[in-house]
Design a protein around this motif. Structure first.
Motif, PDB file in Angstrom:
ATOM      1  N   PRO A 195       0.913  -1.411   0.156  1.00  0.00           N
ATOM      2  CA  PRO A 195       0.038  -0.042  -0.541  1.00  0.00           C
ATOM      3  C   PRO A 195       0.565   1.683   0.267  1.00  0.00           C
ATOM      4  O   PRO A 195       1.952   1.384   0.181  1.00  0.00           O
ATOM      5  N   ALA A 196       0.224   1.762  -0.727  1.00  0.00           N
ATOM      6  CA  ALA A 196       1.238   3.840  -0.980  1.00  0.00           C
ATOM      7  C   ALA A 196       1.249   4.273   0.676  1.00  0.00           C
ATOM      8  O   ALA A 196       0.208   3.767   1.533  1.00  0.00           O
ATOM      9  N   ALA A 197       2.369   5.207   1.085  1.00  0.00           N
ATOM     10  CA  ALA A 197       2.302   5.266   2.127  1.00  0.00           C
ATOM     11  C   ALA A 197       1.189   6.444   2.743  1.00  0.00           C
ATOM     12  O   ALA A 197       0.766   7.039   3.752  1.00  0.00           O
ATOM     13  N   GLU A 198       0.638   7.073   1.702  1.00  0.00           N
ATOM     14  CA  GLU A 198      -0.419   8.287   1.767  1.00  0.00           C
ATOM     15  C   GLU A 198      -1.231   7.875   0.383  1.00  0.00           C
ATOM     16  O   GLU A 198      -0.846   8.195  -0.917  1.00  0.00           O
ATOM     17  N   TYR A 199      -2.838   8.305   0.747  1.00  0.00           N
ATOM     18  CA  TYR A 199      -3.667   8.451  -0.690  1.00  0.00           C
ATOM     19  C   TYR A 199      -4.638   9.626  -0.870  1.00  0.00           C
ATOM     20  O   TYR A 199      -5.364   9.794   0.287  1.00  0.00           O
ATOM     21  N   ARG A 200      -4.273  10.444  -1.810  1.00  0.00           N
ATOM     22  CA  ARG A 200      -5.061  11.701  -2.243  1.00  0.00           C
ATOM     23  C   ARG A 200      -6.623  11.665  -2.279  1.00  0.00           C
ATOM     24  O   ARG A 200      -6.412  10.808  -3.298  1.00  0.00           O
ATOM     25  N   TYR A 201      -7.048  11.966  -1.852  1.00  0.00           N
ATOM     26  CA  TYR A 201      -8.694  11.703  -2.443  1.00  0.00           C
ATOM     27  C   TYR A 201      -9.260  13.371  -1.920  1.00  0.00           C
ATOM     28  O   TYR A 201      -9.225  13.960  -1.188  1.00  0.00           O
ATOM     29  N   ASP A 202      -9.375  13.972  -3.162  1.00  0.00           N
ATOM     30  CA  ASP A 202     -10.549  15.184  -3.641  1.00  0.00           C
ATOM     31  C   ASP A 202     -11.952  15.060  -3.243  1.00  0.00           C
ATOM     32  O   ASP A 202     -12.620  14.050  -4.174  1.00  0.00           O
ATOM     33  N   ILE A 203     -12.411  15.668  -2.165  1.00  0.00           N
ATOM     34  CA  ILE A 203     -14.026  15.644  -2.374  1.00  0.00           C
ATOM     35  C   ILE A 203     -14.637  16.939  -2.864  1.00  0.00           C
ATOM     36  O   ILE A 203     -15.457  16.793  -2.788  1.00  0.00           O
ATOM     37  N   SER A 204     -13.896  18.393  -3.343  1.00  0.00           N
ATOM     38  CA  SER A 204     -14.541  19.011  -4.042  1.00  0.00           C
ATOM     39  C   SER A 204     -15.699  18.703  -4.857  1.00  0.00           C
ATOM     40  O   SER A 204     -16.451  20.148  -4.250  1.00  0.00           O
ATOM     41  N   ASP A 205     -15.565  18.283  -5.351  1.00  0.00           N
ATOM     42  CA  ASP A 205     -16.871  17.933  -5.822  1.00  0.00           C
ATOM     43  C   ASP A 205     -17.820  16.363  -5.413  1.00  0.00           C
ATOM     44  O   ASP A 205     -18.409  16.058  -7.229  1.00  0.00           O
ATOM     45  N   HIS A 206     -17.412  15.981  -4.855  1.00  0.00           N
ATOM     46  CA  HIS A 206     -18.495  14.879  -4.372  1.00  0.00           C
ATOM     47  C   HIS A 206     -20.225  15.684  -4.057  1.00  0.00           C
ATOM     48  O   HIS A 206     -20.325  17.051  -2.943  1.00  0.00           O
ATOM     49  N   VAL A 207     -20.854  14.438  -4.641  1.00  0.00           N
ATOM     50  CA  VAL A 207     -22.391  15.115  -4.622  1.00  0.00           C
ATOM     51  C   VAL A 207     -22.224  15.484  -2.889  1.00  0.00           C
ATOM     52  O   VAL A 207     -23.486  16.276  -2.765  1.00  0.00           O
ATOM     53  N   MET A 208     -22.224  15.144  -2.177  1.00  0.00           N
ATOM     54  CA  MET A 208     -22.629  14.810  -0.645  1.00  0.00           C
ATOM     55  C   MET A 208     -22.347  15.987   0.015  1.00  0.00           C
ATOM     56  O   MET A 208     -22.326  16.423   0.974  1.00  0.00           O
ATOM     57  N   LEU A 209     -21.151  17.050   0.099  1.00  0.00           N
ATOM     58  CA  LEU A 209     -20.026  17.435   0.402  1.00  0.00           C
ATOM     59  C   LEU A 209     -21.092  18.916   1.327  1.00  0.00           C
ATOM     60  O   LEU A 209     -21.415  18.556   1.803  1.00  0.00           O
ATOM     61  N   PRO A 210     -21.720  19.504  -0.521  1.00  0.00           N
ATOM     62  CA  PRO A 210     -22.679  20.725   1.164  1.00  0.00           C
ATOM     63  C   PRO A 210     -24.023  19.740   1.768  1.00  0.00           C
ATOM     64  O   PRO A 210     -24.121  20.243   2.805  1.00  0.00           O
ATOM     65  N   ALA A 211     -24.002  18.514   1.623  1.00  0.00           N
ATOM     66  CA  ALA A 211     -25.037  18.493   2.703  1.00  0.00           C
ATOM     67  C   ALA A 211     -24.580  17.871   4.020  1.00  0.00           C
ATOM     68  O   ALA A 211     -25.169  17.255   5.295  1.00  0.00           O
ATOM     69  N   ALA A 212     -22.718  17.899   3.986  1.00  0.00           N
ATOM     70  CA  ALA A 212     -22.349  16.916   5.002  1.00  0.00           C
ATOM     71  C   ALA A 212     -22.527  17.232   6.142  1.00  0.00           C
ATOM     72  O   ALA A 212     -21.904  18.475   5.870  1.00  0.00           O
ATOM     73  N   GLY A 213     -22.636  16.483   7.656  1.00  0.00           N
ATOM     74  CA  GLY A 213     -22.055  17.178   8.605  1.00  0.00           C
ATOM     75  C   GLY A 213     -21.126  16.256   9.080  1.00  0.00           C
ATOM     76  O   GLY A 213     -19.963  16.984   7.974  1.00  0.00           O
ATOM     77  N   SER A 214     -20.307  17.073  10.462  1.00  0.00           N
ATOM     78  CA  SER A 214     -19.089  16.566  10.500  1.00  0.00           C
ATOM     79  C   SER A 214     -18.467  15.519   9.903  1.00  0.00           C
ATOM     80  O   SER A 214     -19.338  13.868  10.738  1.00  0.00           O
ATOM     81  N   ILE A 215     -17.542  15.143   9.674  1.00  0.00           N
ATOM     82  CA  ILE A 215     -16.957  13.694   9.012  1.00  0.00           C
ATOM     83  C   ILE A 215     -16.164  13.022  10.005  1.00  0.00           C
ATOM     84  O   ILE A 215     -16.155  12.002  10.076  1.00  0.00           O
ATOM     85  N   ALA A 216     -15.792  14.109  11.361  1.00  0.00           N
ATOM     86  CA  ALA A 216     -14.704  13.566  12.615  1.00  0.00           C
ATOM     87  C   ALA A 216     -15.751  12.613  12.675  1.00  0.00           C
ATOM     88  O   ALA A 216     -15.524  11.365  13.469  1.00  0.00           O
ATOM     89  N   ASP A 217     -16.989  12.664  13.316  1.00  0.00           N
ATOM     90  CA  ASP A 217     -17.986  12.307  13.610  1.00  0.00           C
ATOM     91  C   ASP A 217     -18.090  11.043  13.335  1.00  0.00           C
ATOM     92  O   ASP A 217     -18.330   9.701  13.957  1.00  0.00           O
ATOM     93  N   ALA A 218     -18.608  11.263  11.526  1.00  0.00           N
ATOM     94  CA  ALA A 218     -18.674   9.403  10.977  1.00  0.00           C
ATOM     95  C   ALA A 218     -17.196   9.100  11.396  1.00  0.00           C
ATOM     96  O   ALA A 218     -17.613   7.828  11.533  1.00  0.00           O
ATOM     97  N   ASP A 219     -16.179   9.661  10.994  1.00  0.00           N
ATOM     98  CA  ASP A 219     -14.832   8.868  11.276  1.00  0.00           C
ATOM     99  C   ASP A 219     -15.166   7.763  12.677  1.00  0.00           C
ATOM    100  O   ASP A 219     -15.172   7.080  13.073  1.00  0.00           O
TER     101      ASP A 219
END
Length: 267
Positions: free
Chosen positions: A177-201
């Motif tokens: 596995p790579a040391a790091e995987y970049r993931y861009d959520i700027s265009d994710h359909v749920m981003l404007p509606a999302a609550g705390s991702i830390a809480d989801a985690d």
């Protein structure tokens, strides 16, 4: 619809009739009838994305189900390529001819339609959990242009995860596995509606145990995994997926705050 309990394996059905193509995306899925009289959206092993797209569908779809998200029932669908003889479309004939054996089916949700969070609020918690899952599995195909979400019986259902786990298209015998995987959520359909991702985690990460991942990986047919030329056996392929998830979950202290920062900037 109640949660699907697959036990130790996915159900297997036999495709008896090709009903219609669903000309969405590059894989040309089709609506088929099976010997259990059910209707399924079939993803074909002979499509351009190949068997690895089907592997990703099983892993991500069944992981999502175990995390409490709604996914149409996934079945293995045995296809006799002789079904192609009844099809006038040469492209479909070629696809069916190339897809003999086990393919992947999804329970057809009649009357469902594309979900748009601008029209119907999914809820902050659901949006954050879905965003977290997509970041975990590197799903790059949940954008405004192609949300891959359906609304059925007033509930949001997840579909089309074949573009996830994209690293498996490039691995080899010495892959780690790579040391790091970049993931861009700027265009994710749920981003404007999302609550705390830390809480989801905090809610979801403890659920993704090694035992749960082994259970999900066991649902993938050995023949699909053994066909991977990068490894000598299906068990080695499963071990590689486990290694990815272990690394990705270990990295959560890095990528979850990055997601939360992006989300906060949109609020």
């Amino acid at each position: 619809m109640p949660p699907v309990d697959h036990g130790e394996s996915l159900r297997t059905v036999t495709a008896t009739r090709y009903v219609a193509p669903l000309r969405e995306g590059g894989s040309l899925p089709g609506l088929v009838e099976a010997d259990d009289l059910g209707m399924y959206v079939l993803k074909f092993r002979g499509a351009g994305q190949g068997v690895k797209a089907l592997v990703a569908e099983v892993i991500v779809g069944e992981l999502a189900r175990r995390l409490g998200l709604r996914v149409p029932e996934i079945v293995l669908a045995d296809l006799d390529p002789r079904l192609s003889k009844a099809e006038p479309d040469e492209e479909i004939q070629d696809l069916l001819d190339a897809s003999g054996g086990l393919n992947l089916g999804f329970d057809y949700l009649p009357g469902s339609f594309d979900f748009n969070p601008r029209v119907r609020d999914p809820g902050a918690d659901l949006a954050a959990r879905l965003l977290w899952l997509d970041a975990l599995v590197l799903n790059v195909d949940r954008t405004w242009r192609n949300p891959n979400l359906l609304l059925w019986h007033r509930e949001v259902w997840l579909i089309d995860h074949g573009a996830s786990l994209y690293f498996h298209h490039r691995w080899g015998p010495d892959w780690v596995p790579a040391a790091e995987y970049r993931y861009d959520i700027s265009d994710h359909v749920m981003l404007p509606a999302a609550g705390s991702i830390a809480d989801a985690d905090a809610a979801l990460r403890p659920l993704v145990t090694e035992d749960l991942l082994r259970e999900v990986l066991a649902l993938v047919p050995d023949e699909w995994l053994a066909a991977d030329p990068a490894f000598a056996s299906a068990d080695q392929v499963r071990a590689a997926y486990l290694a990815y998830f272990a690394r990705r979950l270990d990295q959560a202290a890095t990528w979850v705050p990055a997601l939360e920062e992006t989300r906060a900037a949109r609020v």
